[in-house]
Design a protein around this motif. Structure first.
Motif, PDB file in Angstrom:
ATOM      1  N   ARG A  56       3.472   1.046 -11.018  1.00  0.00           N
ATOM      2  CA  ARG A  56       3.992   0.250 -10.129  1.00  0.00           C
ATOM      3  C   ARG A  56       4.371   1.070  -8.841  1.00  0.00           C
ATOM      4  N   GLY A  57       4.345   2.231  -8.866  1.00  0.00           N
ATOM      5  CA  GLY A  57       4.696   2.642  -7.511  1.00  0.00           C
ATOM      6  C   GLY A  57       3.733   2.594  -6.209  1.00  0.00           C
ATOM      7  N   LEU A  58       2.600   3.001  -7.000  1.00  0.00           N
ATOM      8  CA  LEU A  58       1.099   2.920  -6.151  1.00  0.00           C
ATOM      9  C   LEU A  58       1.051   1.317  -5.908  1.00  0.00           C
ATOM     10  N   SER A  59       1.155   0.804  -6.679  1.00  0.00           N
ATOM     11  CA  SER A  59       0.384  -0.925  -6.720  1.00  0.00           C
ATOM     12  C   SER A  59       1.268  -1.924  -5.964  1.00  0.00           C
ATOM     13  N   GLN A  60       3.444  -1.836  -6.070  1.00  0.00           N
ATOM     14  CA  GLN A  60       3.808  -2.960  -5.813  1.00  0.00           C
ATOM     15  C   GLN A  60       4.415  -3.305  -4.604  1.00  0.00           C
ATOM     16  N   PRO A  61       3.852  -1.879  -3.679  1.00  0.00           N
ATOM     17  CA  PRO A  61       3.876  -2.036  -2.109  1.00  0.00           C
ATOM     18  C   PRO A  61       3.360  -2.977  -0.969  1.00  0.00           C
ATOM     19  N   ARG A  62       2.212  -3.163  -2.027  1.00  0.00           N
ATOM     20  CA  ARG A  62       0.736  -4.517  -1.370  1.00  0.00           C
ATOM     21  C   ARG A  62       1.195  -5.415  -1.558  1.00  0.00           C
ATOM     22  N   LEU A  63       1.877  -6.025  -2.851  1.00  0.00           N
ATOM     23  CA  LEU A  63       2.366  -6.704  -3.284  1.00  0.00           C
ATOM     24  C   LEU A  63       3.887  -7.669  -2.345  1.00  0.00           C
ATOM     25  N   PHE A  64       3.816  -6.704  -0.872  1.00  0.00           N
ATOM     26  CA  PHE A  64       5.222  -7.020   0.347  1.00  0.00           C
ATOM     27  C   PHE A  64       4.302  -6.131   1.337  1.00  0.00           C
ATOM     28  N   HIS A  65       2.750  -6.655   1.790  1.00  0.00           N
ATOM     29  CA  HIS A  65       1.719  -6.928   2.399  1.00  0.00           C
ATOM     30  C   HIS A  65       2.321  -7.149   4.179  1.00  0.00           C
ATOM     31  N   SER A  66       3.405  -8.525   3.408  1.00  0.00           N
ATOM     32  CA  SER A  66       3.250  -9.468   4.369  1.00  0.00           C
ATOM     33  C   SER A  66       4.944 -10.094   4.125  1.00  0.00           C
TER      34      SER A  66
END
Length: 433
Positions: A56-66
């Motif tokens: 979750r810590g590694l993948s979740q930020p990719r959901l908020f790229h924009s």
């Protein structure tokens, strides 16, 4: 006597057990590389974020790229921005930010809270790459730079100073200041910011005849510029951008896009200021009283795109003479290899066929196309590869029109790709000549 079963147990030993390797023990750097391969597959990334805490810590930020920050829905806006402030891991993954202010006819207390939280988020983004600022263009209550709080203005300046910033778009905000103060807005901006779009921002700018002007100590080297060229203040802003006193240095500009252009001399001025560095020019022409723009200084221009509005229709006021006059200003050894034209054949009022029926295609004037073919066949355009011509129409036989135009163009017609767009319907398809 030793039995066969006992011997077989001695001679046939079971293989040693292999240790169980779980993907969860992979280093974060490896998992990062794996998640990078997912690209924009939000569904898969969302599923990965539910596997375990580490994922979750590694993948979740990719959901908020924009992300989009807006004050349309005040309650949701406040909740989302507080979530951003409480999530440093997610803020680190944000690369593109869009800020949207609606019509500011009222400014309730909740909207002020939302705006301050928005400023807090902008200030804390560590690695932003793109910032887009949108406001209501045609309104009496537009976003004005002078009316924003110091906190919000400083937050925008903080973002512009991040070393990762590469792109800025301002659309519909009024920079109500004089031109030296306009420079001050962008003073200290990161040199990585090389792409800027300034659309309908100049209505609040005023001149500097009573103020001393001196070139800024540091100027931003732009590679891509988009500006609107519609009203008198737009012309003044373009004139300022071409001066050495401007904060923006256009000497290395490679891509220039002019929107809603109504002043050819402004476009010529920009092209002359940029000079030989310019490689791509796109002009959307709504109306102009002049005959052409000058390309004589654009010796390295490779891509030229000219899009005409509804004022220029082949039925009433053809754009082709303007195109020919502009092309004739190109250097004799032109490097243009890609030419794109978008033309209206008929006017939107021709959708009312009972009152304004368009004539059959046989009654159009095709002599202009013969001149365009002659210009494109000249040695000046020996490097020309593909010519794309889009015909915008309102229900006439556009393919029949292009066939008759192609007959008049001549041999250069072999390089032309015709496209058709009905103004009140989706694209009608492509046809190659």
């Amino acid at each position: 006597m030793i039995g066969f079963a006992s011997v077989s147990k001695v001679l046939i030993k079971p293989p040693p057990e292999c240790p169980v390797v779980s993907i969860s023990i992979l280093p974060g750097e490896v998992l990062d590389q794996i998640f990078d391969q997912l690209g924009d597959d939000r569904q898969t990334i969302t599923a990965c974020s539910l596997v375990c805490k580490k994922w979750r810590g590694l993948s979740q930020p990719r959901l908020f790229h924009s992300i989009v920050l807006s004050t349309d829905d005040i309650e949701y806006s406040i909740q989302f921005q507080r979530f951003m402030l409480e999530s440093p891991n997610i803020r680190a993954g944000i690369r593109e930010v869009t800020v949207h202010f609606p019509d500011l006819s009222d400014w309730p207390r909740d909207r002020k809270i939302a705006t301050n939280l928005m400023a807090d988020v902008l200030e804390l983004l560590p690695r932003p790459e793109s910032l887009r600022l949108y406001g209501a263009r045609f309104s009496d209550y537009r976003v004005k730079w002078s009316r924003l709080s110091n906190h919000f203005r400083n937050a925008i300046r903080t973002m512009l100073r991040r070393p990762t910033m590469t792109n800025l778009l301002i659309d519909g905000w009024l920079l109500d200041c004089n031109l030296p103060e306009f420079n001050a807005v962008f003073a200290g901006t990161s040199t990585s910011l090389t792409s800027i779009s300034l659309l309908d921002i100049s209505d609040g700018l005023w001149g500097t005849s009573d103020l001393p002007q001196s070139p800024p100590t540091t100027r931003l080297q732009l590679e891509k510029l988009t500006v609107s060229n519609t009203f008198t203040k737009d012309f003044k802003l373009i004139e300022w951008l071409c001066k050495p006193e401007s904060i923006f240095d256009l000497q290395n500009l490679k891509t220039l896009h002019i929107e809603e252009s109504r002043n050819d001399s402004s476009v010529s001025m920009l092209a002359e200021t940029v000079g030989s560095a310019l490689e791509s020019l796109e002009v959307n022409i709504s109306f102009t009283a002049d005959d052409s723009i000058g390309l004589n200084h654009s010796t390295c221009l490779r891509s030229l795109c000219l899009n005409f509005g509804v004022f220029y229709t082949e039925l009433y006021y053809s754009s082709i003479p303007w195109i020919c006059d502009t092309l004739c200003t190109a250097p004799l050894s032109s490097q243009i290899s890609d030419l794109s034209l978008s033309l209206y054949i008929t006017h939107p009022r021709n959708t009312n066929t009972r009152v304004f029926p368009p004539p059959p295609v046989s009654r159009f004037n095709y002599d202009r196309w013969a001149r365009l073919g002659s210009v494109l066949s000249s040695p000046r355009f020996s490097n020309l590869g593909t010519v794309t011509i889009q015909l915008i129409h309102h229900g006439i036989d556009a393919r029949g029109y292009s066939a008759m135009a192609a007959q008049r163009i001549g041999d250069i017609g072999a390089k032309i790709v015709w496209r058709y767009l009905r103004d009140d319907s989706p694209d009608d398809g492509d046809l190659e000549q």
